[in-house]
Design a protein around this motif. Structure first.
Motif, PDB file in Angstrom:
ATOM      1  N   PRO A  41       0.831  -1.207   0.000  1.00  0.00           N
ATOM      2  CA  PRO A  41       0.000   0.000   0.000  1.00  0.00           C
ATOM      3  C   PRO A  41       0.855   1.243   0.000  1.00  0.00           C
ATOM      4  O   PRO A  41       1.848   1.326   0.725  1.00  0.00           O
ATOM      5  N   PRO A  42       0.530   2.242  -0.824  1.00  0.00           N
ATOM      6  CA  PRO A  42       1.342   3.450  -0.884  1.00  0.00           C
ATOM      7  C   PRO A  42       1.310   4.257   0.400  1.00  0.00           C
ATOM      8  O   PRO A  42       2.190   5.051   0.645  1.00  0.00           O
ATOM      9  N   ASP A  43       0.303   4.056   1.239  1.00  0.00           N
ATOM     10  CA  ASP A  43       0.227   4.859   2.456  1.00  0.00           C
ATOM     11  C   ASP A  43       1.073   4.296   3.588  1.00  0.00           C
ATOM     12  O   ASP A  43       1.223   4.927   4.619  1.00  0.00           O
ATOM     13  N   SER A  44       1.550   3.063   3.454  1.00  0.00           N
ATOM     14  CA  SER A  44       2.357   2.503   4.530  1.00  0.00           C
ATOM     15  C   SER A  44       3.740   3.098   4.483  1.00  0.00           C
ATOM     16  O   SER A  44       4.337   3.230   3.436  1.00  0.00           O
ATOM     17  N   VAL A  45       4.290   3.476   5.630  1.00  0.00           N
ATOM     18  CA  VAL A  45       5.583   4.142   5.705  1.00  0.00           C
ATOM     19  C   VAL A  45       6.476   3.363   6.642  1.00  0.00           C
ATOM     20  O   VAL A  45       6.161   3.179   7.807  1.00  0.00           O
ATOM     21  N   ALA A  46       7.580   2.887   6.135  1.00  0.00           N
ATOM     22  CA  ALA A  46       8.567   2.212   6.969  1.00  0.00           C
ATOM     23  C   ALA A  46       9.784   3.094   7.090  1.00  0.00           C
ATOM     24  O   ALA A  46      10.256   3.655   6.107  1.00  0.00           O
ATOM     25  N   ARG A  47      10.312   3.233   8.265  1.00  0.00           N
ATOM     26  CA  ARG A  47      11.478   4.082   8.483  1.00  0.00           C
ATOM     27  C   ARG A  47      12.729   3.340   8.044  1.00  0.00           C
ATOM     28  O   ARG A  47      13.050   2.284   8.583  1.00  0.00           O
ATOM     29  N   SER A 531      -2.439   3.465  10.779  1.00  0.00           N
ATOM     30  CA  SER A 531      -2.748   3.313   9.354  1.00  0.00           C
ATOM     31  C   SER A 531      -1.592   3.738   8.461  1.00  0.00           C
ATOM     32  O   SER A 531      -1.554   3.387   7.288  1.00  0.00           O
ATOM     33  N   GLY A 532      -0.649   4.513   9.001  1.00  0.00           N
ATOM     34  CA  GLY A 532       0.440   5.027   8.191  1.00  0.00           C
ATOM     35  C   GLY A 532       0.052   6.183   7.305  1.00  0.00           C
ATOM     36  O   GLY A 532       0.842   6.618   6.463  1.00  0.00           O
ATOM     37  N   ASN A 533      -1.161   6.731   7.498  1.00  0.00           N
ATOM     38  CA  ASN A 533      -1.640   7.795   6.626  1.00  0.00           C
ATOM     39  C   ASN A 533      -1.099   9.168   6.997  1.00  0.00           C
ATOM     40  O   ASN A 533      -1.346  10.141   6.284  1.00  0.00           O
ATOM     41  N   LEU A 534      -0.371   9.256   8.095  1.00  0.00           N
ATOM     42  CA  LEU A 534       0.263  10.508   8.491  1.00  0.00           C
ATOM     43  C   LEU A 534       1.752  10.253   8.708  1.00  0.00           C
ATOM     44  O   LEU A 534       2.122   9.342   9.458  1.00  0.00           O
ATOM     45  N   GLU A 535       2.579  11.051   8.076  1.00  0.00           N
ATOM     46  CA  GLU A 535       4.032  10.932   8.226  1.00  0.00           C
ATOM     47  C   GLU A 535       4.614  12.327   8.402  1.00  0.00           C
ATOM     48  O   GLU A 535       4.275  13.253   7.669  1.00  0.00           O
ATOM     49  N   ILE A 536       5.510  12.478   9.373  1.00  0.00           N
ATOM     50  CA  ILE A 536       6.134  13.772   9.656  1.00  0.00           C
ATOM     51  C   ILE A 536       7.647  13.599   9.593  1.00  0.00           C
ATOM     52  O   ILE A 536       8.213  12.700  10.227  1.00  0.00           O
ATOM     53  N   LEU A 537       8.284  14.443   8.827  1.00  0.00           N
ATOM     54  CA  LEU A 537       9.741  14.463   8.745  1.00  0.00           C
ATOM     55  C   LEU A 537      10.213  15.888   8.975  1.00  0.00           C
ATOM     56  O   LEU A 537       9.797  16.815   8.267  1.00  0.00           O
ATOM     57  N   ALA A 538      11.072  16.090   9.980  1.00  0.00           N
ATOM     58  CA  ALA A 538      11.651  17.399  10.263  1.00  0.00           C
ATOM     59  C   ALA A 538      13.153  17.223  10.445  1.00  0.00           C
ATOM     60  O   ALA A 538      13.603  16.265  11.085  1.00  0.00           O
ATOM     61  N   ARG A 539      13.920  18.158   9.876  1.00  0.00           N
ATOM     62  CA  ARG A 539      15.380  18.055   9.964  1.00  0.00           C
ATOM     63  C   ARG A 539      15.989  19.439  10.165  1.00  0.00           C
ATOM     64  O   ARG A 539      15.752  20.355   9.367  1.00  0.00           O
ATOM     65  N   ILE A 576      -0.074  13.470   4.344  1.00  0.00           N
ATOM     66  CA  ILE A 576      -1.398  12.955   4.703  1.00  0.00           C
ATOM     67  C   ILE A 576      -1.917  12.204   3.487  1.00  0.00           C
ATOM     68  O   ILE A 576      -2.153  12.802   2.441  1.00  0.00           O
ATOM     69  N   LEU A 577      -2.076  10.900   3.643  1.00  0.00           N
ATOM     70  CA  LEU A 577      -2.410  10.040   2.517  1.00  0.00           C
ATOM     71  C   LEU A 577      -1.364  10.237   1.417  1.00  0.00           C
ATOM     72  O   LEU A 577      -0.191   9.962   1.628  1.00  0.00           O
ATOM     73  N   ASP A 578      -1.747  10.754   0.252  1.00  0.00           N
ATOM     74  CA  ASP A 578      -0.819  10.932  -0.851  1.00  0.00           C
ATOM     75  C   ASP A 578      -0.478  12.393  -1.110  1.00  0.00           C
ATOM     76  O   ASP A 578       0.049  12.732  -2.166  1.00  0.00           O
ATOM     77  N   VAL A 579      -0.765  13.269  -0.159  1.00  0.00           N
ATOM     78  CA  VAL A 579      -0.452  14.688  -0.289  1.00  0.00           C
ATOM     79  C   VAL A 579       0.671  15.035   0.678  1.00  0.00           C
ATOM     80  O   VAL A 579       0.591  14.728   1.868  1.00  0.00           O
ATOM     81  N   ARG A 580       1.699  15.685   0.158  1.00  0.00           N
ATOM     82  CA  ARG A 580       2.863  16.056   0.970  1.00  0.00           C
ATOM     83  C   ARG A 580       3.040  17.569   0.908  1.00  0.00           C
ATOM     84  O   ARG A 580       3.198  18.133  -0.180  1.00  0.00           O
TER      85      ARG A 580
END
Length: 617
Positions: A41-47, A531-539, A576-580
């Motif tokens: 699934p495209p919404d799943s996010v693995a680090r 669900s993996g539908n939210l991903e946050i990346l800050a650097r 959020i889902l497929d919007v970044r």
């Protein structure tokens, strides 16, 4: 003063494209070369584990159950997929190989290829100005003749200098970026997108910010167009430039169309880029480059991939005030074997351009004994005009890991030529460079530390051959010795990590080789929902290079020194889902006098923000 604006590129290879399509069509309907594997699934996010990114294709995602039930049967046929060349060598700092897959490229906020490459330890970015101005990178002081960009197996040769200008290379079309940072050369391999799902796919990226900077990228993949998969892309990046007095922009159009014929995949790929720059005198300069390639690729037997290709590169520019038009033809074959314990690659190329080698052959291979030993090596032979031949190569070894420690060593040597660099008699000049790198890497509990000692001896060092140093010639070489240190350390909270690297050199000072370079970042990367539908990346990232020698204005061999360059940047992306949505805040401390060339000040504090949006139809 008139501001530079892009002209609408006109693709000049229409006859060739139509001929290629007709040739493909007359073969009739044929089965797919390989079925689409079961997607994730495209919404799943693995680090990802740092420096050990597993290949992934974020363009593969299963249709929703209701779509699967209602879709016509013929829309669920496997997509004709042209096989990709496998790459199974170990990745990471100890191996000297870095790779970004599609998901990683979407996650990062880099606007140019230079910004992506400068994350690699030891890479020094060289910029003539802001976006649209000439750019290059140097690894371990390597310049012209030791930096190569490969587009789907086709080498993007420099036709008017010693190095390809990175400012004209776009990111819109990329599925994967692979970088081999060897002691003797740096190779950047760009693998472009191709349909791998029965549904059409689109992505739009748009951003705006200070200095009237604007970015637009668009990509469209169709699983079947004229009985074959089609991929299209456009990209535009423009800004007002230094002190808002040097507007510049880049515009690129790209397409790739393919079809499978029995066990062979046929592809036609075309890209055309236009760069417009306003120089310091207010004159608008323009450069164009077009590359097209026709290839046949297949897997004739298990674990073996082969390819034959033919392509043409052409340029037009007036960077020096005089109009230049040139072209070069390139053809070749390559093959790869990937086994459980061994791998091998080979490539043969022929070129027509007089400043490049007539024939070039490469061979590389390695063996793997997991948990004990990995050996690999490469050899390159370049045959230039007047029967001149240059030979270079290298060998590498890794042991273990033993109790989390992985020792390694790399040895490189030989001679390479430089495009356009000849002596008074017109014979090519070969530059010799020998190097040794020895070190170890320790990994345990998510933390990783590594250190290496490096010795490099070069008889001389050429300039890049770009507009900012095209007439600079050769510079003194000598022996340099240095250390590089890298680390990734989990912090007190699981989503937080610290990652960074540091290099220091001593000995004979070379051009484009600062004595010290470092980059360090605190990274927050988290997907808080199950669900993996939210991903946050800050650097939050700091970077520094010490004073650096560059070509001077006193004629061939003259040098000058530019002061140290220090910066602090912040990057944020929320998916959020497929919007970044993303935000880049550069030069937070507002340093106004950083530059890589005298009089070419970089802009102060600046902000860029935008959105990336994926669509499955």
């Amino acid at each position: 003063m008139s501001r530079a604006r892009p002209r609408d590129p006109r693709l000049r290879s229409g006859v060739t494209l139509v001929g290629a399509i007709v040739a493909f069509l007359v073969a009739g309907e044929l089965p797919a070369q390989e079925p689409v594997p079961t997607p994730t699934p495209p919404d799943s996010v693995a680090r990802p584990v740092p420096d050990s990114i597993a290949p992934a294709d974020s363009l593969k995602g299963p249709p929703a159950p209701d779509t699967l039930a209602k879709a016509p049967v013929d829309t669920l046929k496997p997509v004709d997929v042209v096989v990709s060349f496998p790459r199974s060598e170990a990745q990471g700092w100890s191996a000297g190989i870095w790779e970004w897959d599609r998901d990683e490229l979407l996650r990062e906020g880099d606007l140019t290829l230079t910004e992506l490459l400068e994350r690699i330890p030891g890479m020094t970015p060289i910029r003539w100005g802001f976006y649209g101005q000439p750019e290059a990178v140097s690894a371990f002081g390597a310049t012209a003749g030791r930096f190569e960009v490969v587009l789907d197996g086709f080498v993007l040769d420099p036709l008017d200098g010693g190095t390809v200008d990175l400012a004209g290379l776009e990111l819109v079309r990329l599925r994967r970026v692979r970088v081999e940072r060897r002691l003797g050369y740096t190779r950047v391999e760009l693998e472009t997108l191709a349909p791998s799902d029965h549904r059409p796919y689109s992505i739009v990226e748009a951003a705006t910010g200070d200095l009237d900077t604007n970015l637009f990228r668009g990509t469209f993949l169709a699983p079947r167009f004229l009985v074959g998969p089609l991929a299209l892309g456009i990209e535009r990046l423009d800004s007002d430039g230094i002190l808002r007095r040097e507007p510049a922009n880049t515009f690129t159009g790209w397409m790739k169309w393919g079809r499978t014929v029995g066990g062979t995949g046929l592809q036609f790929e075309l890209r055309r880029s236009t760069v417009q720059r306003t120089d310091t005198l207010g004159e608008v300069r323009e450069g164009k480059r077009q590359d097209w390639v026709l290839r046949a690729r297949g897997a004739p037997m298990s674990n073996v991939t082969t390819e034959a290709y033919f392509g043409v590169s052409a340029i037009e520019n007036d960077w020096t005030g005089e109009f230049l038009e040139d072209r070069g033809v390139q053809g070749g074959v390559r093959g790869a074997y990937e086994g459980e314990r061994a791998w091998a690659r080979t490539a043969l190329r022929a070129r027509s351009h007089p400043s490049l080698p007539d024939f070039e052959s490469e061979v590389a291979g390695g063996v793997r004994l997991p948990g004990f030993l990995a050996l690999s090596g490469d050899l390159t032979l370049s045959n230039w005009r007047r029967d001149a031949t240059a030979v270079s190569g290298g060998v590498r070894a890794e042991l273990g890991p033993f109790l989390g420690v992985r020792p390694f060593a790399e040895l490189s040597g030989g001679k390479r030529g430089v495009a356009g660099l000849v002596d008074a008699a017109g014979d090519p000049i070969f530059l010799e460079r020998d190097a040794l790198r020895v070190g170890a890497e320790y990994e345990r509990g998510g933390a990783r530390l590594g250190g290496a000692y490096v010795v490099i001896d070069a008889d001389s060092v050429p300039a890049f051959g770009l507009p900012f140093d095209r007439s600079a010639g050769l510079f003194a070489g000598g022996e340099v010795r240095g250390w590089e240190v890298v680390g990734t350390i989990p912090l007190f909270w699981e989503p937080l990590t610290f990652e960074g690297w540091y290099t220091r050199w001593s000995g004979s000072p070379w051009i484009y080789l600062p004595a010290e370079s470092l980059r360090g970042a605190v990274v927050y990367h988290h997907s808080p929902l199950a669900s993996g539908n939210l991903e946050i990346l800050a650097r939050l990232e700091g970077h520094h290079r010490s004073a650096m020698r560059i070509p001077g204005a006193g004629g061939p061999g003259a040098v000058t020194v530019v002061p140290a360059h220090t910066g602090l940047d912040f990057y944020l992306q929320i998916r959020i889902l497929d919007v970044r949505a993303f935000l880049r805040w550069e030069n937070i401390t507002n340093r106004l006098y950083d530059h890589d060339f005298p009089g070419r000040l970089h802009p102060g504090q600046r902000v860029l923000y935008g959105v990336k949006w994926e669509f499955w139809n």
